[in-house]
Design an enzyme around this catalytic site. Structure first.
Site, short mmCIF file in Angstrom:
data_model
loop_
_atom_site.label_atom_id
_atom_site.label_comp_id
_atom_site.label_asym_id
_atom_site.label_seq_id
_atom_site.Cartn_x
_atom_site.Cartn_y
_atom_site.Cartn_z
N ASP A 54 0.87 -1.17 0.00
CA ASP A 54 0.00 0.00 0.00
C ASP A 54 0.91 1.23 0.00
OD1 ASP A 54 -2.15 1.67 -0.09
OD2 ASP A 54 -3.22 0.78 1.58
C1 NOJ Z 1 -3.92 4.06 -0.05
C2 NOJ Z 1 -5.13 3.19 0.06
O1 NOJ Z 1 -5.10 2.47 1.27
C3 NOJ Z 1 -5.25 2.19 -1.08
O2 NOJ Z 1 -6.48 1.53 -0.95
C4 NOJ Z 1 -5.14 2.89 -2.39
O3 NOJ Z 1 -5.28 1.97 -3.43
C5 NOJ Z 1 -3.78 3.58 -2.46
N1 NOJ Z 1 -3.69 4.57 -1.40
C6 NOJ Z 1 -3.54 4.25 -3.81
O4 NOJ Z 1 -4.36 5.34 -3.96
#
Ligand code: NOJ
Length: 761
Positions: free
Chosen positions: A294
């Site tokens: 993430d």
């Molecule tokens: C953080 C989020 O937790 C995740 O779900 C998302 O895909 C990413 N940022 C990218 O935007």
């Protein structure tokens, strides 16, 4: 010596993963891809391989904090040098083509980028938020909306969505509740499977399909106290029985990628967890796609306190099986040194690169890196009639009727004076929901517009009432709720008093939900409660249209107002879908995918809880599992929802009261439409394993079917129960169905139903 041991350990980790993965039969197509991948890897330098594991966001759209300053210039130079394998947040066919040109034309090997975006519930045509869509209990609906999202997203040159989010959630304080399918692993798994199929289709190389990403692996929905990015303490059985099923369903559906999670699980960050990523995902489940971190979750190993610096963070993450580094700058800056010093075996890097390249080949990017960038298709598919029609269908099918005393609904289209009240009723933006990709601001059909379009001679008048929010509303800013300016209250009351019926929209702005939007208070904010009570004083014929992205506290409303319609954030065509329900063109049939609490203090609240040693107050004293100031039951249980007609359940029959291993029991129940309009009912099957080696939930959903019945029609619904359905992950660390007695219910929700029992021999 130490280096040698680490090296041997790593090799055995990969060997085990590969061995377990061998069980899956590779098709001829796959082996052709494998050959190409190996040929390419053999030409790559170490830094080119590491480049493939490196992902950045465009600087013009950031969906997380910038962990380090990487300016646009240096970033694009890195793309040209082959030091970036993927980018996120680049949209538009022209822009995606341009960046792809830099990778393909300028880098030594011309390896195309894989371009990603958070396409969660639509790209430009917005569908209901996933929590809402789960209320339809129609996996086919979710498949279709994901399919359309893929058609739109792929036209602008995107290859990969960070969806579906399949985290089971139990705590309404968590803002990300809206992104998933609710609290139940069975329903969650069905929706997860369907979404992956919708995004990916049967062939990833089709230019209208995109790679899906099951996220966030794992247990992000179990963060302590519902506070985003917080830690998770969870038992092994709960992890396997509740959290994993939707992820496993994604693997079964052939999902191309996984995203790991920000949270720790029992003190180990998911990003650094070999157990999750190597043992379970790539080992036991044989997942052969790749895992993306993430946003900077590798960098966050530092504040988690498990890595002293980015070098150690990179070491831990790659060892644990995180293949791609999103925005962490950890791999690109450290892996080369770690390999050169013999701390990380190059075989680990090769394994990650192999997984990433394989998906790029499967997407067809090596045949034509630009085939997805299609300005003509971009123009013709966005918000086209067919997509909007599907969004309307999805909107109405996601609505849950919570209360309808004295058949106040449906409303007559003619001859009524209808007051429409509340800022949310006039909003063309709130229904678009959080995580809205490229939805055009203010592009939804508002409730007011939808009602005006749908009604006949009934007169509709609108008063906004006190403003709900102040200042900027956006994905990245904290929403400011108006708590000072009550103007508009009087006008709302006056209108309500002179009308036959009031439709009042209440709940949450969409920017109260989504990432980073946890709340300690889940009651209606601002002047909404006061507005409702003031209106109710002058007109008792109140229909509440709820718009929200999580369960909210609505006790007073549930006790007093005659009609409540749960309308979530329903997307581009929200207003039309809701109006069709309010005026009876569509008979609502959704059921809650989540328990509605009576008070925030009940959180986490879920129907499949354990019994405890003191479940009831047999003695009439205080020494039992309860609250002294509130009931412990939900206000509306999981699976609950009404219709404009009524259904009766009868004739529960089991083909046998005994089940032997490998055998099955057929469960039959009759459902009759006892009202005078046609309607749909979601018939639900629950079981309870009465005595186990570990405590088992008081109920578990094991089947459901949505049926349509004409007035007075009866249908027999048949479910099948096999030993497999009774298996659970227990203290032994294995999935087993334990012999003994089971209860079974067939009914309209998790709190009601006809009961029977059977014995597993
Ligand atoms: C953080 C989020 O937790 C995740 O779900 C998302 O895909 C990413 N940022 C990218 O935007």
């Amino acid at each position: 010596m130490q280096k040698l041991i680490i090296s041997l350990l790593l090799m055995s980790v990969i060997a085990v993963a590969c061995q377990k993965g061998d069980h899956t039969k590779t098709s001829q197509k796959d082996s052709a891809v494998d050959t190409k991948v190996e040929a390419l890897i053999s030409k790559m330098t170490l830094i080119e391989k590491i480049g493939q594991l490196n992902q950045y966001s465009s600087r013009w759209e950031m969906t997380g904090p910038a962990p380090e300053s990487v300016d646009s210039m240096s970033l694009y130079n890195m793309v040209k040098e082959g030091k970036v394998g993927s980018m996120l947040n680049i949209t538009g066919a022209v822009a995606t083509r341009k960046i792809q040109t830099w990778a393909v034309d300028s880098s030594r090997l011309g390896i195309p980028l894989i371009l990603a975006y958070d396409v969660i519930h639509g790209y430009e045509t917005m569908f209901p938020i996933p929590l809402a869509e789960a209320a339809s209990w129609e996996p086919e609906l979710a498949k279709k909306s994901s399919r359309i999202a893929a058609i739109e997203a792929s036209a602008v040159g995107l290859h990969w969505t960070f969806a579906p989010m399949v985290d089971i959630a139990r705590d309404a304080r968590w803002g990300r509740f809206m992104e998933g399918a609710g609290e139940d692993p069975y329903l969650g798994a069905k929706m997860a499977y369907a979404r992956v199929k919708g995004f990916q289709g049967d062939d990833l190389s089709d230019e209208t399909t995109i790679a899906a990403c099951a996220k966030h692996f794992a247990a992000y929905g179990f963060i302590e106290s519902g506070r985003d990015y917080n830690v998770v303490q969870i038992s092994d059985p709960t992890l396997h029985n509740i959290v994993f099923p939707p992820f496993k369903a994604c693997v079964d559906a052939g999902v191309a990628t996984f995203m790991n999670a920000f949270n720790t699980i029992n003190e180990t960050p998911a990003t650094a967890s070999s157990y999750l990523q190597r043992d379970i995902l790539k080992g036991e489940w044989g997942f052969d796609g790749f895992v993306v971190s993430d946003w900077n979750s590798i960098g966050e190993l530092l504040p988690h306190g498990v890595a002293a610096d980015k070098m150690e963070a990179a070491f831990k993450a790659i060892t644990a099986g995180s293949d791609m580094d999103m925005e962490g700058n950890a791999y690109i800056n450290n892996l080369e040194e770690l390999v050169n010093e013999g701390k990380v075996d190059e075989a680990l890097i090769d394994d990650a690169v192999r997984r990433i390249l394989k998906i790029k080949f499967k997407l067809g990017l090596f045949d034509d890196p630009y085939k997805y960038c299609n300005p003509e298709r971009e123009k013709s598919v966005m918000r086209c009639d067919e997509h909007l029609a599907a969004a309307k269908e999805a909107a109405k099918r996601s609505i849950v009727l919570l209360k309808n005393d004295n058949k106040l609904l449906p409303l007559k289209k003619d001859g009524l004076k209808i007051a429409v009240i509340g800022e949310l009723a006039g909003s063309k933006d709130v229904p678009l929901g959080s995580w809205r990709a490229k939805a055009i601001t203010n592009s939804a059909v508002s409730l007011l517009e939808g009602m005006k379009n749908t009604t006949g001679s009934s007169v509709i008048e609108f008063v906004k009432g006190p403003a709900y929010t102040e200042g900027l509303r956006s994905f990245t800013t904290e929403l400011k709720i108006n708590t000072t300016d009550k103007s508009g209250m009087g006008a709302a009351k006056l209108l309500a008093a002179k009308s036959d019926v009031v439709v009042i929209a209440l709940g949450e702005d969409c920017w109260q939900t989504g990432e980073g939007r946890s709340q300690t208070d889940i009651s209606m904010k601002g002047f909404q409660q006061e507005l409702l009570e003031e209106v109710y004083k002058v007109n008792k014929n109140v229909v509440v249209v709820l718009m929200n992205g999580r369960p909210i506290e609505i006790n007073w409303m549930a006790e007093n107002v005659p009609a409540i319609v749960e309308c979530w954030h329903l997307g581009s065509e929200a207003g039309i879908g809701i109006a069709e329900v309010l005026f009876g063109d569509y008979n609502p049939a959704g059921k809650l995918p989540v328990s509605f609490p009576r008070a925030v203090g009940q959180q986490p609240l879920y129907y499949n809880h354990f019994n405890t040693g003191r479940p009831t107050n047999g003695e009439g004293n205080v020494f039992w599992s309860h609250y002294t100031d509130e009931s412990k039951t939900p206000l509306f249980p999981f699976g609950y929802g009404l219709s404009y007609t009524s259904f009766s359940y009868s004739d529960l029959k089991l083909s046998s009261n005994e089940l032997s291993s490998g055998d099955k029991i057929l469960v039959k129940a009759s459902v009759t439409n006892t009202g005078d309009v046609a309607g749909e009912e979601i018939v639900q099957l629950y079981i309870r394993d009465l005595v186990g080696s570990i405590s088992r939930p008081v109920k578990e959903l094991k089947g459901f079917e949505k049926i349509r019945l004409e007035p007075k029609e009866t249908k027999v619904v048949t479910f099948e129960i096999t030993t497999k359905d009774l298996e659970f992950y227990g203290a032994s660390g294995k999935w087993t169905a334990e012999p003994g007695e089971f209860n079974l219910w067939v009914g309209p929700n998790s709190a009601e139903g006809m009961e029977a029992n059977f014995v597993l021999k």
